[in-house]
Design a protein around this motif. Sequence first.
Motif, PDB file in Angstrom:
ATOM      1  N   ASN A  54      -4.267  -1.176  12.179  1.00  0.00           N
ATOM      2  CA  ASN A  54      -4.966   0.071  11.830  1.00  0.00           C
ATOM      3  C   ASN A  54      -6.424  -0.146  11.403  1.00  0.00           C
ATOM      4  O   ASN A  54      -7.040   0.728  10.806  1.00  0.00           O
ATOM      5  CB  ASN A  54      -4.199   0.859  10.765  1.00  0.00           C
ATOM      6  CG  ASN A  54      -4.227   0.198   9.401  1.00  0.00           C
ATOM      7  OD1 ASN A  54      -4.621  -0.961   9.274  1.00  0.00           O
ATOM      8  ND2 ASN A  54      -3.808   0.934   8.388  1.00  0.00           N
ATOM      9  N   GLY A  84      -1.305   4.707   5.051  1.00  0.00           N
ATOM     10  CA  GLY A  84      -0.557   5.070   3.852  1.00  0.00           C
ATOM     11  C   GLY A  84      -1.442   5.962   3.002  1.00  0.00           C
ATOM     12  O   GLY A  84      -2.458   6.497   3.487  1.00  0.00           O
ATOM     13  N   ASP A  85      -1.086   6.073   1.715  1.00  0.00           N
ATOM     14  CA  ASP A  85      -1.863   6.998   0.877  1.00  0.00           C
ATOM     15  C   ASP A  85      -3.311   6.550   0.687  1.00  0.00           C
ATOM     16  O   ASP A  85      -4.215   7.377   0.543  1.00  0.00           O
ATOM     17  CB  ASP A  85      -1.179   7.264  -0.477  1.00  0.00           C
ATOM     18  CG  ASP A  85      -0.873   6.006  -1.268  1.00  0.00           C
ATOM     19  OD1 ASP A  85      -1.162   4.888  -0.778  1.00  0.00           O
ATOM     20  OD2 ASP A  85      -0.325   6.136  -2.382  1.00  0.00           O
ATOM     21  N   PHE A  86      -3.546   5.239   0.759  1.00  0.00           N
ATOM     22  CA  PHE A  86      -4.924   4.774   0.591  1.00  0.00           C
ATOM     23  C   PHE A  86      -5.790   5.167   1.802  1.00  0.00           C
ATOM     24  O   PHE A  86      -6.884   5.738   1.647  1.00  0.00           O
ATOM     25  CB  PHE A  86      -4.958   3.248   0.376  1.00  0.00           C
ATOM     26  CG  PHE A  86      -6.351   2.732   0.230  1.00  0.00           C
ATOM     27  CD1 PHE A  86      -7.079   2.988  -0.930  1.00  0.00           C
ATOM     28  CD2 PHE A  86      -6.970   2.031   1.260  1.00  0.00           C
ATOM     29  CE1 PHE A  86      -8.385   2.544  -1.062  1.00  0.00           C
ATOM     30  CE2 PHE A  86      -8.277   1.587   1.130  1.00  0.00           C
ATOM     31  CZ  PHE A  86      -8.987   1.840  -0.027  1.00  0.00           C
ATOM     32  N   VAL A  87      -5.283   4.879   2.994  1.00  0.00           N
ATOM     33  CA  VAL A  87      -6.067   5.171   4.207  1.00  0.00           C
ATOM     34  C   VAL A  87      -6.254   6.684   4.370  1.00  0.00           C
ATOM     35  O   VAL A  87      -7.347   7.159   4.715  1.00  0.00           O
ATOM     36  CB  VAL A  87      -5.404   4.510   5.444  1.00  0.00           C
ATOM     37  CG1 VAL A  87      -6.044   4.985   6.733  1.00  0.00           C
ATOM     38  CG2 VAL A  87      -5.503   2.981   5.338  1.00  0.00           C
ATOM     39  N   ARG A 106       3.023   6.182   5.767  1.00  0.00           N
ATOM     40  CA  ARG A 106       3.929   5.825   4.672  1.00  0.00           C
ATOM     41  C   ARG A 106       3.341   6.353   3.370  1.00  0.00           C
ATOM     42  O   ARG A 106       2.251   6.926   3.389  1.00  0.00           O
ATOM     43  CB  ARG A 106       4.190   4.330   4.640  1.00  0.00           C
ATOM     44  CG  ARG A 106       2.989   3.483   4.306  1.00  0.00           C
ATOM     45  CD  ARG A 106       3.424   2.051   4.288  1.00  0.00           C
ATOM     46  NE  ARG A 106       2.479   1.193   3.638  1.00  0.00           N
ATOM     47  CZ  ARG A 106       2.760  -0.030   3.235  1.00  0.00           C
ATOM     48  NH1 ARG A 106       3.969  -0.526   3.426  1.00  0.00           N
ATOM     49  NH2 ARG A 106       1.850  -0.771   2.659  1.00  0.00           N
ATOM     50  N   LYS A 130      -4.754  -5.519   9.680  1.00  0.00           N
ATOM     51  CA  LYS A 130      -6.150  -5.259  10.059  1.00  0.00           C
ATOM     52  C   LYS A 130      -6.549  -6.334  11.070  1.00  0.00           C
ATOM     53  O   LYS A 130      -6.903  -7.446  10.676  1.00  0.00           O
ATOM     54  CB  LYS A 130      -7.081  -5.317   8.833  1.00  0.00           C
ATOM     55  CG  LYS A 130      -6.543  -4.595   7.587  1.00  0.00           C
ATOM     56  CD  LYS A 130      -6.575  -3.098   7.743  1.00  0.00           C
ATOM     57  CE  LYS A 130      -5.935  -2.381   6.582  1.00  0.00           C
ATOM     58  NZ  LYS A 130      -4.474  -2.291   6.576  1.00  0.00           N
TER      59      LYS A 130
HETATM   60  O1  LIG Z   1      -3.648  -0.014   3.606  1.00  0.00           O
HETATM   61  C1  LIG Z   1      -3.071   0.253   4.655  1.00  0.00           C
HETATM   62  O2  LIG Z   1      -3.433  -0.077   5.773  1.00  0.00           O
HETATM   63  C2  LIG Z   1      -1.799   1.028   4.631  1.00  0.00           C
HETATM   64  C3  LIG Z   1      -1.429   1.482   3.290  1.00  0.00           C
HETATM   65  O3  LIG Z   1      -0.501   1.005   2.707  1.00  0.00           O
HETATM   66  C4  LIG Z   1      -2.235   2.542   2.672  1.00  0.00           C
HETATM   67  O4  LIG Z   1      -3.076   3.143   3.331  1.00  0.00           O
HETATM   68  O5  LIG Z   1      -1.977   2.839   1.483  1.00  0.00           O
END
Ligand SMILES: O=C([O-])CC(=O)C(=O)O
Length: 207
Positions: A54, A84-87, A106, A130
């Motif tokens: 990603n 996920g919640d961060f992205v 997720r 990544k």
């Molecule tokens: O960091 C990531 O690629 C996926 C992840 O867990 C997030 O976005 O929270």
Amino acid sequence: MEKALIDELKFIPATCISDALQGFNHCDPAIKPLKEEYRICGRAVTVKVPAGDNMLVIQAMKEGNPGDILVVDCEGVQYRSFAGDFVIGLAKAVGFGGVVANGTVRDVLSIKEMDFPVFCLGATLACSKKIGRGEMNIPVSCGGVTIFPGDIIAGDANGVVVIPQDKAKQVMDAAKQKMQKDQVRAEKVLMNRETAIQYIDTVQPEK
Ligand SMILES: O=C([O-])CC(=O)C(=O)O
């Protein structure tokens, strides 16, 4: 002009836009909003990533303008989440109007808490690495529809529909007409048994 057009489209249900496109150009209904009340309307920024990578999703967040919709072509892969919640938090922070993907997220509960519209195939556990493969700002295929960067994406509880940019004005006019026609019909017909029966008797097979 373009912004005014998008602002006007925001008030039109995706069903009327679909009618204006003769039922074509809607994404597979498996692509659903994480919350039914979500509505999106904006220009597409596109990115395509292979399973489990990603990095380009993150890099694509520097593209486009506030209010644009990030369209992620995950090729339908569901066993690795593209975000996920961060992205998703990044997408919200940089000003996207929403995310549409033929893939999974997720941390779905905390994504819902953000009240940021994500339309996707649902949730899964595994994350992505990544690595950096894929492409951005290219035509992608999402839910069976080809989406070009700059096409207009509209979505609500009923699904996601894609308006080719060169047809935007014409589709908007037809969708607006359809919305008004539906309103007039409902007001006239759905009053009582008599008005409903009068209407039913006028229905003819379409030519
Ligand atoms: O960091 C990531 O690629 C996926 C992840 O867990 C997030 O976005 O929270």
